[in-house]
Design a protein around this motif. Structure first.
Motif, mmCIF file in Angstrom:
data_model
loop_
_atom_site.group_PDB
_atom_site.id
_atom_site.type_symbol
_atom_site.label_atom_id
_atom_site.label_comp_id
_atom_site.label_asym_id
_atom_site.label_seq_id
_atom_site.Cartn_x
_atom_site.Cartn_y
_atom_site.Cartn_z
ATOM 1 N N ASP A 74 0.814 -1.219 0.000
ATOM 2 C CA ASP A 74 0.000 0.000 0.000
ATOM 3 C C ASP A 74 0.845 1.265 0.000
ATOM 4 N N ILE A 93 -3.586 0.669 -3.086
ATOM 5 C CA ILE A 93 -3.981 2.051 -2.830
ATOM 6 C C ILE A 93 -2.748 2.922 -3.073
ATOM 7 N N ILE A 134 -5.342 7.540 -3.247
ATOM 8 C CA ILE A 134 -5.779 8.085 -1.963
ATOM 9 C C ILE A 134 -5.946 9.598 -2.017
ATOM 10 N N GLU A 173 -9.540 8.755 2.815
ATOM 11 C CA GLU A 173 -9.309 7.971 4.026
ATOM 12 C C GLU A 173 -10.071 8.547 5.213
ATOM 13 N N LEU A 207 -11.617 4.868 2.210
ATOM 14 C CA LEU A 207 -10.688 3.929 2.830
ATOM 15 C C LEU A 207 -11.114 3.816 4.289
ATOM 16 N N HIS A 233 -11.328 0.164 0.214
ATOM 17 C CA HIS A 233 -10.106 -0.407 0.785
ATOM 18 C C HIS A 233 -10.223 -0.392 2.308
#
Length: 293
Positions: A74, A93, A134, A173, A207, A233
């Motif tokens: 990641d 990601i 991201i 996220e 995320l 994710h």
């Protein structure tokens, strides 16, 4: 990206030698014999964040991770992707378009820079064969929820046509604002889900960091059930402390993983805990086994 089964790993003399070489050189990492992993079901694809195991080079983490059943790394960007490709590892990601965690899409002062950054990186993600990129809401700085939602919607809508064209998903996220990221705005799954609803695109997702959401709101399995359509994710870590996901912490990860699996999720589970045990690779191996439901 090719998945390396346990059976093919055992048969591969080259791979076995490479893993042994890495293990022999590095302390406090596991010895070669300790890296040997029982056959995994492999129904849950798993990855790891490099920053949690920074004592290993990315090459070493790819080799060692592959030996214990990981198939991705990641939070890598264009400079790291060739290394992942060399080892047959995915980049579940991606990063490198964001400014930082605090200066995000919720603040109009950063829109021009962010739109420029993401406009440049989105095609690179697609060209490299990756999918998720991201992004972050940024800090509130006194901003109310509605204003933050409107600002994020305004800026992200300018990027979504490009993301859709290239088959890339912008993934925001969820981080806790109670302890680790004070003032971060996208700190609850329902706030992130509301933004996703307003954007109305399969190319914007969340995320779901299990550690962060346990600290912030708890009720992890219910939140997964409620918001899984918006999740692209997952990241793991133990609570409290962000350490191993074993029986020393308050979450029972086998149940969490079964809940995720029951939603029909086909993406990656990213291990993002900071090991405190001396044998860090043994901790990572254990986490992989725990999440292999």
């Amino acid at each position: 990206m090719a998945n390396l089964s346990r059976r093919s790993a055992i048969k591969s003399v080259v791979a076995g030698t490479a893993v042994a070489g890495v293990a022999a050189k590095l302390s406090p990492f596991a010895k070669a014999a300790e890296i040997i992993t029982p056959a995994l079901k492999g129904e849950m694809k798993q990855s790891v964040s490099h920053w949690c195991f920074s004592e290993l080079s990315l090459d070493q983490l790819c080799i060692t991770g592959k030996g214990i059943g990981l198939t991705g790394i990641d939070l890598c960007g264009p400079k790291e992707w060739p290394i992942l490709k060399k080892h047959g590892m995915a980049s579940p990601i991606c990063n490198s378009a964001e400014i930082n965690l605090t200066d995000g899409f919720n603040d109009k002062r950063f829109h021009t820079m962010l739109i420029q950054n993401y406009t440049e990186v989105i095609p690179l993600v697609a060209k490299a064969g990756h999918k998720n990129l991201i992004c972050f809401s940024g800090s509130r700085r006194g901003m109310d929820d509605e204003t933050g939602l409107k600002n994020c919607e305004e800026s992200l809508k300018q990027l979504l046509p490009l993301a859709e064209k290239h088959g890339v998903v912008l993934v925001m996220e969820l981080l806790n604002s109670k302890k680790d990221h004070k003032d971060y705005q996208c700190d609850r799954p329902y706030w992130g889900a509301e933004l996703a609803k307003r954007l109305g695109s399969e190319h914007f997702k969340l995320l779901f960091d299990i550690y962060h959401m346990q600290v912030q709101v708890g009720d992890i399995i219910q939140n997964i059930n409620d918001f899984h359509p918006y999740i692209a994710h997952y990241h793991t870590a133990g609570v409290p402390g962000r350490n191993e996901i074993d029986n020393t912490q308050e979450l029972y990860y086998p149940a969490v993983m079964k809940a995720i699996k029951a939603t029909g999720y086909k993406g990656f589970i990213g291990q993002e805990f900071v090991p405190k045990q001396k044998d860090k690779i043994a901790s990572l191996k254990q986490a992989v086994q725990i999440c292999d439901v």
